[in-house]
Design a protein around this motif. Sequence first.
Motif, short mmCIF file in Angstrom:
data_model
loop_
_atom_site.label_atom_id
_atom_site.label_comp_id
_atom_site.label_asym_id
_atom_site.label_seq_id
_atom_site.Cartn_x
_atom_site.Cartn_y
_atom_site.Cartn_z
N LYS A 82 0.80 -1.22 0.00
CA LYS A 82 0.00 0.00 0.00
C LYS A 82 0.84 1.28 0.00
O LYS A 82 0.33 2.35 -0.34
N LEU A 83 2.10 1.15 0.38
CA LEU A 83 2.92 2.34 0.57
C LEU A 83 4.27 2.17 -0.11
O LEU A 83 4.99 1.21 0.16
N LYS A 84 4.61 3.11 -1.00
CA LYS A 84 5.87 3.02 -1.74
C LYS A 84 7.07 3.23 -0.83
O LYS A 84 8.11 2.60 -1.02
N VAL A 85 6.92 4.12 0.15
CA VAL A 85 8.07 4.44 1.03
C VAL A 85 8.02 3.56 2.27
O VAL A 85 8.21 4.04 3.39
N VAL A 86 7.78 2.26 2.07
CA VAL A 86 7.63 1.37 3.23
C VAL A 86 8.91 1.29 4.05
O VAL A 86 8.87 1.20 5.28
N ARG A 87 10.06 1.34 3.39
CA ARG A 87 11.33 1.27 4.14
C ARG A 87 11.49 2.49 5.04
O ARG A 87 11.94 2.39 6.17
N LYS A 88 11.11 3.65 4.52
CA LYS A 88 11.21 4.86 5.33
C LYS A 88 10.23 4.79 6.50
O LYS A 88 10.58 5.15 7.63
N ALA A 89 9.02 4.30 6.24
CA ALA A 89 8.05 4.14 7.33
C ALA A 89 8.59 3.16 8.37
O ALA A 89 8.45 3.38 9.58
N GLY A 90 9.23 2.08 7.91
CA GLY A 90 9.81 1.10 8.82
C GLY A 90 10.89 1.69 9.70
O GLY A 90 11.02 1.33 10.88
N ILE A 91 11.67 2.61 9.14
CA ILE A 91 12.73 3.26 9.92
C ILE A 91 12.12 4.04 11.09
O ILE A 91 12.62 4.01 12.22
#
Length: 380
Positions: free
Chosen positions: A126-135
Motif C-alpha cells: 500500500k505504501l511506496k516508502v515502506v522502508r522509510k516508514a519502517g525506519i
Amino acid sequence: MTKIKSYKKQGNTYYRFKAYLGINSITGKKKNVSRSGFTSRKQAKIELDRLKYDFEHSSSWSNNNITFGEVYDMWIKSYATTVVESTLNRVTGIFRNHVLNDLGNKPITKFDVRFCQHYIDNLATKLKVVRKAGIYINAVFKHAMRLGFIEKNPMALVIYPRTHPKQSDNFWNKEQLQQFLQILDSDYTDQPMIRTYFKLSAFTAARKGEILCLHWRDVNFKEKSVKINKTITRGMDNSQKVGKAKTANSNRIIYLNDVTVDLLKDWKKQQRKRLLQLGFNTTIDPNQLLFSNQQNRFLSLMTPNHWLNDIVNQYGLKRITPHGLRHTVATLLAQTGISVKAIQLQLGDSDASLVLNTYTHLDESVKKETTERFSDFLQN
C-alpha cells in the motif's frame, strides 16, 4: 463516580462500565478504560477493581499495557526537537495515515518479529516508502527500549520487500534545456517574473522553496552572487512558512554570470513598477521578496509547477517538474567534468554520494560517447 450499567443484547442482560483511573505517571495522560459483556454486575465490579488496583499499585500497568501509540506520543516529542517542521509534518503524516490506525492501540509488549514482518509485508503493498516508514516505526520501538518498556526491538530483524525503483526521468538533456531557455527569451519577455524565476533556477539549481523566499537583500549585485540561507516549508498545519535551510550545506553563496545579474536587475525595476501599481512602494524596502503574489506575499509552492506545466503543454516539451531543473543542472555540470564535490556545494546537499545517487543521470548521447571512448582506449 463510575457507574456499572446494564444493557440489552439479543434479549439478554449484560453489564458495562467506563472508568477514569487517573494520570499515567509515565505518559502524563489521563487513563480511561471501558469494558463490556459481563453477565453480572458483580463480575463487572471485580474487573473494575482489578483495573484500579493494577493502575495504582502495579508497575506492570506501565510495561504490559502501555500502547504503541502512547510510546509514539513520547517519541515524537523528542524527535520534534531534532528536525525542521516540514520533516516533522511528513513523519507525523506517515504515522497518522498509515501506522497508528493499525498499531496505535496494541500494547508495546505484545509485538514480536513475526507480527512486525507480516505488517511490513502488508504495508509494502500500500505504501511506496515502506522502508522509510519502517525506519520511523523502528525508532519508536528503540524509544520503548530506552524507557524500559521492552527488552528487544521486534523491528530489528524485519526484512524489507525488495523494490525495483524506476530510474528517474525527471531531467532534460542539454538540447532540451537550451530549447526551454530559448522559449523563455523569445516568448516570455512580457512575463518577466516567470522568465526570471526559471532562468535563475536553471542557472543556480537552487531548490524551489529556496528561490521563492529570496529577498533582494540576499542578492549582491556587486559580487554577482545570491545568498541561500532559508527555505519555504510546510508547517504542521500545512501552511507555508519560512524555515531553516534543509541542511548545513544548504547555507551557501551561489555566484551568478553577467547575463543572470542583468536579468535580475531588469526584473527588479519591472517588479517595482508592477507593485507600485498594486499599491506597494518597494523602493527602499530591503525585505522585498524577489517573487511575490498580488498581495506582495509569498507565492504558493505550487505556482512554479503550474507555470512549468503550461510551458510544457504549450510547446510539447518533455514533462519534468521544477525540481527536475535541479536534476538537469546537476547532470549537465557532471557531464562538463566539474567535480562532484563542487556540484555538491552548488546544490547545497549534505554529501557528495547524494549527488551521485540522485542527480547525475546520463542521457543516451553520453552513454554512446562513453562506449566509443572506452573502445578507442582498448584499441590504442
